[in-house]
Design an enzyme around this catalytic site. Structure first.
Site, PDB file in Angstrom:
ATOM      1  N   ASN A 133       0.867  -1.181   0.000  1.00 26.63           N
ATOM      2  CA  ASN A 133       0.000   0.000   0.000  1.00 26.63           C
ATOM      3  C   ASN A 133       0.899   1.225   0.000  1.00 26.63           C
ATOM      4  OD1 ASN A 133      -1.781   2.047   0.565  1.00 26.63           O
ATOM      5  ND2 ASN A 133      -2.325   1.320   2.616  1.00 26.63           N
TER       6      ASN A 133
ATOM      7  N   LYS B  30       0.095   4.274  -0.258  1.00 22.86           N
ATOM      8  CA  LYS B  30      -0.525   5.459   0.363  1.00 22.86           C
ATOM      9  C   LYS B  30      -0.293   6.701  -0.519  1.00 22.86           C
ATOM     10  CE  LYS B  30      -0.172   3.193   4.769  1.00 22.86           C
ATOM     11  NZ  LYS B  30      -0.105   3.292   6.217  1.00 22.86           N
TER      12      LYS B  30
ATOM     13  N   SER C 109       3.137  -2.391  10.290  1.00 27.08           N
ATOM     14  CA  SER C 109       4.590  -2.500  10.497  1.00 27.08           C
ATOM     15  C   SER C 109       5.167  -3.850  10.085  1.00 27.08           C
ATOM     16  CB  SER C 109       4.957  -2.157  11.947  1.00 27.08           C
ATOM     17  OG  SER C 109       4.571  -0.831  12.240  1.00 27.08           O
TER      18      SER C 109
END
Ligand code: PGA
Length: 252
Positions: free
Chosen positions: A9, A11, A214
């Site tokens: 991802n 972002k 994470s």
């Protein structure tokens, strides 16, 4: 057998040229990764170019969000799931905690987006997960089951093939604080039980549940060793081709 999915991802990072550069650097590094589906989610503006440049490779492209609508119309700033598909996406991330938190997406919105994605022929990666306060209060499971019930109600048995759930505890996203493999496994098994109750044992058995928060090259192996963890949704560590490739190639 559930085929694992490792999804990056990106972002709100990277220009078009930076996105293409990372995607092309990733391509040879994961070319032999037949054990899992490899997915990257660039920003909307880079999606089409990245998808075109990855055509014929084993890397699939995802949108990071889509409209709740099913048909085109006067909706300034929105992008239809079908338009993502048209641009070359095969997946879309729905209900990410950053969208729930900063753009006030409710379970009803998540449900509409999930349904719109399925109608468009995309696979929806639907994100759920509790905040730290909710975990500390002991309500993690009830929060997650409510998100599953609210976000995924009204789906038919055939729709379920187009759903992937991503469990992303909010306290582990971008914080460097990963859930332990045991904590993640516990919640994944719980999500599978919720699915079995709500749908069927077969649907629950086939459902792929990704862990996110994470995920790094040094913790992916322990996570993937858990029986109910079927892959990962990776943020920060997916931005660099080499670290994302190490995560994809966790089995080497
Ligand atoms: P992170 O993000 O890997 O940077 O924690 C995960 C996500 O938000 O999908």
């Amino acid at each position: 057998m559930r085929k694992p999915v490792i999804a990056g991802n990106w972002k709100m990072y990277k220009t078009v040229s930076e996105s293409v550069e990372t995607a092309l650097a990733l391509k040879p590094l994961v070319a032999n990764a037949n054990h899992c589906e490899v997915v990257i989610a660039p920003v909307f503006t880079a999606l089409k170019t990245v998808a075109d440049r990855l055509e014929g490779s084993n890397i699939k492209v995802a949108g990071q969000n889509c409209s709740t609508e099913i048909e085109e119309g006067a909706q300034t700033g929105e992008v239809l799931a079908a338009m993502l598909k048209d641009a070359g996406a095969s997946y879309v991330i729905v209900g990410h905690s950053e969208r729930r938190q900063y753009y006030f997406e409710t379970d009803v919105v998540v449900r509409k987006k999930t349904q719109a994605s399925i109608v468009a022929g995309l696979t929806a990666i639907v994100c759920v997960g509790e905040s730290l306060a909710q975990r500390d209060q002991g309500s993690a499971e009830s929060v997650v089951s409510e998100q599953i019930e609210g976000g995924l109600s009204g789906l038919t048995a055939s729709d379920l093939d187009r759903i992937i759930v991503a469990y992303e505890p909010v306290w582990a996203i971008g914080t460097g604080r990963t859930a332990t493999p045991e904590q993640a496994q516990e919640m994944h098994a719980f999500i599978r039980r919720v699915f079995a109750q709500r749908h069927s044992d077969a649907a629950a058995e086939n459902l792929r549940i990704l862990y996110g928060g994470s995920v790094k090259p040094d913790n992916i192996v322990g996570l993937m060793a858990q029986p109910d963890i079927d892959g990962a949704l990776v943020g920060g560590a997916s931005l660099k081709a080499d670290s994302f490739a190490q995560i994809v190639n966790y089995n080497r």
